[in-house]
Enzyme design. Sequence first.
Site, PDB file in Angstrom:
ATOM      1  N   CYS A 144      33.735   0.907  12.056  1.00  0.00           N
ATOM      2  CA  CYS A 144      34.157   0.342  10.925  1.00  0.00           C
ATOM      3  C   CYS A 144      33.514   1.132   9.674  1.00  0.00           C
ATOM      4  O   CYS A 144      34.230   1.278   8.649  1.00  0.00           O
ATOM      5  CB  CYS A 144      33.679  -1.047  10.840  1.00  0.00           C
ATOM      6  SG  CYS A 144      34.805  -2.128  11.809  1.00  0.00           S
ATOM      7  N   ASP A 174      30.483  -5.375   7.344  1.00  0.00           N
ATOM      8  CA  ASP A 174      30.723  -6.266   8.837  1.00  0.00           C
ATOM      9  C   ASP A 174      29.323  -6.696   9.335  1.00  0.00           C
ATOM     10  O   ASP A 174      29.021  -6.563  10.530  1.00  0.00           O
ATOM     11  CB  ASP A 174      31.310  -5.432   9.850  1.00  0.00           C
ATOM     12  CG  ASP A 174      32.956  -5.303   9.385  1.00  0.00           C
ATOM     13  OD1 ASP A 174      33.255  -5.879   8.241  1.00  0.00           O
ATOM     14  OD2 ASP A 174      33.686  -4.771  10.258  1.00  0.00           O
ATOM     15  N   LYS A 193      38.718  -8.720   6.663  1.00  0.00           N
ATOM     16  CA  LYS A 193      39.593  -7.297   6.992  1.00  0.00           C
ATOM     17  C   LYS A 193      40.007  -7.762   8.556  1.00  0.00           C
ATOM     18  O   LYS A 193      39.238  -7.905   9.275  1.00  0.00           O
ATOM     19  CB  LYS A 193      38.994  -6.043   6.726  1.00  0.00           C
ATOM     20  CG  LYS A 193      37.817  -5.972   7.690  1.00  0.00           C
ATOM     21  CD  LYS A 193      37.037  -4.670   7.067  1.00  0.00           C
ATOM     22  CE  LYS A 193      35.882  -4.265   7.983  1.00  0.00           C
ATOM     23  NZ  LYS A 193      35.916  -3.851   9.219  1.00  0.00           N
TER      24      LYS A 193
HETATM   25  N1  TIU Z   1      32.826  -3.508  12.649  1.00  0.00           N
HETATM   26  C1  TIU Z   1      32.965  -2.646  13.622  1.00  0.00           C
HETATM   27  O1  TIU Z   1      32.447  -1.913  13.672  1.00  0.00           O
HETATM   28  N2  TIU Z   1      33.540  -3.236  14.324  1.00  0.00           N
HETATM   29  C2  TIU Z   1      33.506  -2.920  15.781  1.00  0.00           C
HETATM   30  O2  TIU Z   1      34.238  -3.626  16.599  1.00  0.00           O
HETATM   31  N3  TIU Z   1      32.873  -2.041  16.171  1.00  0.00           N
HETATM   32  C3  TIU Z   1      32.478  -1.894  17.461  1.00  0.00           C
HETATM   33  O3  TIU Z   1      31.522  -0.766  17.435  1.00  0.00           O
HETATM   34  N4  TIU Z   1      32.742  -2.275  18.334  1.00  0.00           N
END
Ligand code: TIU
Length: 222
Positions: free
Chosen positions: A162, A24, A129
Amino acid sequence: MAVVQAEPYEFGLDPAHCALLIIDMQRDFVDPGGFGEALGNDVALLRKAIAPTRRVLEAARDLGMLVIHTREGHRPDLTDLPPSKKLRGRLKTGIGDRGPMGRILVRGEYGHDIVDELKPVAGEPIVDKPGKGAFYATDLDAILHDRGIRQLVVCGVTTEVCVNTTVREANDRGYDCLVLEDCVGSYFPEFQKAALAMIKAQGGIFGWVGNSQRLLEALNKG
Ligand code: TIU
């Protein structure tokens, strides 16, 4: 086999059966002006992970390791966005709404895509995802299984969300995970520390924690 100094003990990395998983590293989370910053977060804490992750990415490419990128996001019609996720936070501008970089966390939008520094190249699967974990409602496990992967080097954001969710999912599926502490980032320094401590506690209950320098040294790329 490359021996990577890590905690709670060394990680024996077999490049033929190990993939680099970059989680991500999307503009919406990492770039100034994105969703993450709009929520009041300091994206500099996440951006620190870009340069070391790039060094690891280049080494993995050189070695011919499988590299997989993930992106959190949803279909443009939002049919895979659970109402609970849409409503959570009571945000004025939330997932699916128009933000500074296009519709927030919607596939195909500029903010949803991976930052230029870590842009995937041909042959590197991108796993889209809908959740926090990269195994939930994706074909990641099938890709790894079909390529004979048993180990994951994990980079990306955010460490306690994540990254941790994915490492736990991977651990339950029998993968050994090495998380690189300088290649993962959190908006909250205390969560960064705790999330890494949880992974390596109790003899490596979820996996190993190392850093990019130790990995590159072990791969003779240091
Ligand atoms: N990729 C991921 O960690 N998504 C989130 O929403 N992270 C947050 O810390 N908000």
